[in-house]
Structure formats: C-alpha cells, structure tokens
Design a protein around this motif. Structure first.
Motif, PDB file in Angstrom:
ATOM      1  N   ASP A 602     -10.252  -2.264  -4.164  1.00  0.00           N
ATOM      2  CA  ASP A 602     -10.061  -0.970  -4.818  1.00  0.00           C
ATOM      3  C   ASP A 602      -8.961  -0.205  -4.100  1.00  0.00           C
ATOM      4  OD1 ASP A 602     -10.177   1.476  -5.998  1.00  0.00           O
ATOM      5  OD2 ASP A 602     -12.280   1.888  -5.505  1.00  0.00           O
ATOM      6  N   ASP A 604      -8.044   2.729  -4.287  1.00  0.00           N
ATOM      7  CA  ASP A 604      -8.461   4.080  -3.904  1.00  0.00           C
ATOM      8  C   ASP A 604      -9.070   4.106  -2.506  1.00  0.00           C
ATOM      9  OD1 ASP A 604      -7.585   5.082  -6.305  1.00  0.00           O
ATOM     10  OD2 ASP A 604      -9.552   4.977  -7.266  1.00  0.00           O
ATOM     11  N   LYS A 605      -9.566   2.942  -2.072  1.00  0.00           N
ATOM     12  CA  LYS A 605     -10.169   2.884  -0.739  1.00  0.00           C
ATOM     13  C   LYS A 605      -9.124   3.038   0.368  1.00  0.00           C
ATOM     14  CE  LYS A 605     -14.452   1.983  -2.034  1.00  0.00           C
ATOM     15  NZ  LYS A 605     -15.591   2.893  -1.740  1.00  0.00           N
ATOM     16  N   GLN A 607      -6.609   5.296   0.246  1.00  0.00           N
ATOM     17  CA  GLN A 607      -5.965   6.607   0.209  1.00  0.00           C
ATOM     18  C   GLN A 607      -6.144   7.381   1.508  1.00  0.00           C
ATOM     19  OE1 GLN A 607      -3.941   7.425  -2.190  1.00  0.00           O
ATOM     20  NE2 GLN A 607      -4.450   5.618  -3.415  1.00  0.00           N
ATOM     21  N   LYS A 629      -1.036  -1.283  -3.251  1.00  0.00           N
ATOM     22  CA  LYS A 629      -1.130  -0.287  -4.314  1.00  0.00           C
ATOM     23  C   LYS A 629      -0.184  -0.576  -5.483  1.00  0.00           C
ATOM     24  CE  LYS A 629      -2.279   3.432  -1.046  1.00  0.00           C
ATOM     25  NZ  LYS A 629      -1.800   4.706  -0.444  1.00  0.00           N
TER      26      LYS A 629
END
Length: 632
Positions: A602, A604-605, A607, A629
C-alpha cells in the motif's frame, strides 16, 4: 542505536609511521649524465565507466583508439588490470587509499557518511605533496573517506601541472574524462535518429544481450564515446609535449571501473571489473619500468596497487597499512609482477540497490559468491534504468520474450558461481554444480572465505549498524569485532551446504542471542529457498523480533515461501527504523518482493516515512519511495 554486542577484547592499529624520500641516487642514475638528478612526473588519465573490451587495443571488437595505442607502443600494456569495485565512489576510494574498501568501511555507493581514514594513513597524494610534488586533480574526487587538507595542491576544474609555482617541481596530476560516463547513454527515443560513426550492424553484442536494434545502436554510440576519449587522451599528451615534459612523465591511461552497457557497472562480472590500462614510459626513466617499450603483460594488477606504484615511481617508501603492491618502480620486480594471478572484487549497495557480492579471480577462473543470491541482477536502480537498453531488456522479460543467456539477468542466481573465462568470457555457464570442477570450486571458495575473514569484511556488520557504531574508526572496529564477523560469514555460508547438513546449523543460529547471527541465518534460509521450508515455524517467530531488520529478513523468506500474512509486520518495522540505511534496507526488500513475487504493498503506508527520520531529500530513500509510489 547501540545494538552491537560488545566484543571480548579490542586490538589496536599499528603504531604511527612516516613517509620520506629514499633512494634518490637510484633515480638520478636513470637520468642522462648531462641532466641534473630528478624525479619523474606521473599523470593519470581516467575515463569513466568503460571496460577493456570497448577498445580495439584490448579486444578486436572494440573501438579504434590511435592515441591510446601510441601510448602503449611507448610503454607497457597491462592486459589484466582490474578495478576492485564496479562503481565510481568505491573504485576511486580504493585507488586513492590503496586499501580494500570493505576493510576500511568505504564500500557503499553512495555513502551516507564519509568514513575516516585508518589511523596514521593518508590518501597517497599527501605523501607525494609532502615530498615536494605538486599534486593536482581535474576534477572528480568522489571519495567515501574523509579527505585530508594536504592531499591536493589543487583539486578543481582548473587544476593543472602548468599552475605549479616552481616549474622545476615534479608533479602528479589526475585528469578524469566523463565523456564515456553512463549518462552519455541516457538518450531518448528521438535521439536514436542521430547517426553514429560506428555502424550498429558491425558491432559485436555480448552473448547475454537480446539482439535488438536498440542494443546495437547503444553499443555503437558507446564506441563513438570511446573514440572521443581517445581524442581527449591525445590532448593531454600534446600538452605534456608542448611543455617539454613528456619524456619526464609516466602517463597512465585507465578506466575508473568497467561499464557501461547493461550488466557491467555495478556488477562483479568482468564487464564491471576488467579495465584498460596502458602506461607510457618516459625516455629518461625507462629503468623504473624495466620492460621493453611496446610490451604487454598478463600479470594481474588491481586498484589497490595503483597508489603504491606511484609512490614507488617517485622513490618513496610504502606506508604501512595499505593493501596494494607496486607493479612499476623501484619496489617492483617485473618477473614477480608477471606471475601475479589473483584479484579480489566487491559489490555492495549501489545507490538505492542493496546486494552483497564478492569475487575472486585466479588466472582464467572466476569465483563469485552471491550472498543474497535470491536477488536478480535486474533489481531496480532508478539511475540505471534511465538507459533505454535497460528499459527494453526489462520489458522483454516482463513479456516473456527472453531466451537463453538473456533471461539470466532477471532470474535468481546461484549462491556461488564458477566461470572458466578462457572458454566462457561472458560468464554465462556457471560450473558450480559440475563435479569435474568440485575441487577447484572448494579451493576458491575457501580462499575467498579466508580473505574476507582476514580483512575483516565490514559488510557483514551491515551498513545500518556501521553508521552508528563504527563511524569513529571503522578499521579498528572491524579488527575488534573480527570474531563476530567470522561468525556472521560462517552463518550465511551454511546456505552452501546440502540442506540436510545446513538446516541444523541454521536452526541453532536462529536461536543465537546476537541478532545479527539471526539476521544472517535468515539470509541463508532465503538462499536455500524451498529447502528451508521445514524451518518455517521457527522463522515465523521472528516476525516479532526486537531487531527490525531481523523481522524484514523473516518477511523476505515467508512472503515467498509461505502463505503467512507478513504485511503488518513489515509496515511496523518501517515505523521502527532508526536511521536512513536501515530504512533503505527495508525498502530494498519491498521492491524485490513486489517486482519479482507480486507482493502488493500500500503506497499510503509510505507517506509518513520522510517525517519519522531525518532523510536526505535527494538521497536513496527518496528514490525508492518515488519508485514504489509510481512517480518515476
């Protein structure tokens, strides 16, 4: 982050030493009686990123280089010259120190921190400068060690022997030309319409490349770059001749390591290590070469030898604490040089890409130890994949269109490799499982093993620990922890045993109190692959280990060889990283699992990561995050 188990005792570095001028009488004897006594000048001309086979002087399929060939005609060709490392900063640090990089902590490219020089040892131009030489560098340095203020009289784009305050001073000058650097192959598709002086149809592609118009054009374009290098070499010779210094000056021409088409720079194949080297011998100092002009030698010379050779030519004593031996000058016996037949190679982190590989070449046989053999050579490195040929190679792999040797670049490697270079110059046919070569394999394995332990090799401490624990004096740190380093090497080498012999030893290592023994035991498990599956219950316990990098190594195995959900433990380890190399090591595992095993992560992990640690905004962690990303 003090996580290293203290050693039982510490050893000390040898007592301090000094360097002074010696044997000037021998040097003056080499000068015509009508001339005053003197010392030779030395000039190094380095071209970036090119292996020997891109020049016709070393390989019939290479580019013509009349100026370099003229140097050789008035000097010596070293047909077996080797960089110890296949990448700039590590290779150049080896050159300037005369020391094997894994012994002094300078083996990672690019460095997170500059390592101090070993106690009482200086970069070798400092000794020349102290002895009255004018030392100049134009202009690339790229060292992984802390440079002293007394190394160069001038290191800049304007540096030249012509600027010395006293024109009678002897000089040592380094000139680097970047016209062959890998960035010269970072052209776009639109530029492929530009004609090349070299006909792409005429070039010889290495056997491991897919034979495509792009690869042919890339090699042809690089031949043109080497012809440009030859012009620049000729320009330096013209300057020396104009200054009436050519016959006072030893001129070295060599590549700063191998390259630069795919599978060369960054890799311990001959394409990454075997460099061109010719030395033009001046008329006034021919006795210091003690060889016929125009001669060639198959004696092995490696980058640790270059600094000691310059000191020998200058008549200076060799400093204690260097690993190299002169191959020219008052300290070199040509007959003994001709019998040298061994070279050590090392490859570690290259930008954001981690791997640990060591090589030993003896004569025509090459042994490579892939300590993390489950990583394919083609593992992502952002800068490398700017090259269209790299991109096409990966696309062909992803499309399932590669066959034969071209497939190897994107497959897991064997833990060890043995190549007969006389029969297999491109290192394609691994003889490690051939019973006819079992005795040679064991001999070379044992010899490399002994060398790594005797250094001792600091890569087995791992970079994340080194930057916290060894920064003040890595050489002493390695000596004082040599017993532990030996244990780490023995632990990861369990992967070389048949599984029925390896598993009991790995099981015991997994129970060790030292987290880094556990770490290397898990690396051995990943090298064994499916053969280590009986240890899965034991490995699973390390998903909650106190050491985050031990957790990552457990994730690395279990994500490939089990159905256990490892992602919560992986994400938690990212949050626990305490320095940039530690985090980078974790991201290396994620890229490997995602790209080669379909491990979905993921984005988002990631960020939060740049705010949890002080991270270089232009550094390697950012490169990994950009790739994960999808920003590049």
């Amino acid at each position: 982050m003090t996580r290293f188990i203290p050693p039982v005792c510490f050893s000390t570095v040898a007592a301090s030493f000094a360097v002074g001028l010696v044997l000037l009488a021998q040097l003056s004897a080499t000068v015509d009686a009508a001339d005053p006594p003197g010392r030779p000048n030395i000039v190094w001309i380095m071209s970036e990123d090119n292996s020997a086979d891109y020049l016709r002087h070393f390989d019939p399929a290479g580019a013509p280089a009349p100026n370099i060939e003229a140097l050789a005609a008035h000097g010596v060709t070293f047909d077996r010259a080797f960089s110890n490392a296949p990448v700039c900063s590590v290779a150049r640090t080896t050159l300037i120190t005369g020391c094997y990089a894994p012994r002094i902590g300078t083996q990672f490219h690019r460095r997170h921190v500059a390592m101090p020089m070993p106690e009482d040892l200086q970069m070798f131009p400092a000794y020349l400068r102290a002895a009255g030489y004018y030392t100049t560098n134009n202009s690339k340095e790229d060292y992984n060690a802390v440079k002293g203020s007394d190394v160069w009289s001038d290191s800049s784009r304007k540096a030249s022997w012509r600027n010395r305050p006293d024109q009678s001073m002897p000089f040592f000058h380094v000139q680097t030309f970047a016209d062959s650097h890998e960035s010269r192959l970072h052209f776009g598709e639109a530029q492929m319409t530009e004609p090349t002086a070299t006909d792409p149809a005429d070039v010889k592609l290495q056997d491991y490349f897919p034979d495509t118009p792009l690869f042919r054009y890339t090699r042809a374009r690089y031949h043109d770059r080497m012809m440009k290098i030859d012009e620049l070499v000729g320009g330096v010779i013209d300057q020396l001749r104009e200054d009436d210094q050519l016959e006072n000056t030893f001129v070295f021409y060599f590549g700063d390591h191998g390259g630069v088409l795919p599978r060369s720079k960054g890799y311990l194949y001959e394409s990454g290590l075997h460099v061109p080297l010719v030395v033009r011998v001046p008329d006034r100092f021919q006795s210091l070469a003690a060889r016929e002009l125009g001669s060639r030698t198959n004696g092995f010379v490696e980058f640790v030898d270059f600094g000691p050779t310059v000191l020998s030519l200058a008549g200076l004593e060799q400093p204690e604490g260097v690993d190299g031996k002169p191959f020219l000058g008052i300290d070199a016996d040509p007959d003994k040089v001709d019998r040298r037949d061994e070279t050590l190679g090392y490859a570690d982190r290259f930008d954001e890409k981690y791997e640990l590989v060591r090589s030993l070449r003896i004569g025509d046989f090459k042994y490579i130890r892939n300590f993390e053999s489950f990583y394919p050579d083609g593992l992502q490195n952002n800068y490398r994949y700017k090259c269209l040929a790299y991109q096409q190679w990966r696309e062909l792999h992803q499309q399932g269109k590669l066959t034969g040797a071209a497939k190897q670049f994107y497959e897991a490697k064997a833990p060890e490799a043995l190549y007969d270079l006389a029969a297999d110059p491109y290192e394609i046919n691994n003889l490690w499982s051939n019973p006819e070569h079992a005795t040679r394999l064991k001999m070379m394995r044992d010899q490399l093993d002994d060398r790594l332990k005797s250094l001792p090799d600091l890569s087995f401490v791992i970079e994340a620990v080194m930057v916290d624990e060894a920064i003040n004096n890595p050489t002493v740190f390695g000596e004082s922890h040599s017993g532990q380093i030996t244990k780490y090497i023995d632990t990861v080498n369990l992967a070389l045993l048949p599984s029925e012999q390896a598993l009991p030893g790995i099981q015991a290592a997994l129970e060790d109190a030292d987290p880094w023994v556990r770490y290397w035991a898990l690396v051995a498990c990943s090298s064994l692959g499916e053969a280590a599956k009986p240890l899965t219950p034991a490995i699973e316990k390390f998903l909650v280990d106190v050491e985050p990098l031990v957790v990552i190594r457990a994730v690395e195995y279990l994500a490939v060889h089990s159905d256990i959900d490892t992602k919560p433990f992986l994400y938690r380890s990212l949050e626990r990283a305490t320095n940039e190399p530690e985090l980078l090591r974790m991201l290396n595992t994620i890229v490997f699992l995602r790209d080669f095993h379909g491990y979905e992560v993921d984005p988002d992990k990631f960020q939060f990561l740049p705010v949890l640690l002080p991270i270089d905004p232009k550094g390697e962690v950012i490169r990994r995050l950009q790739y994960l990303k999808g920003e590049i």
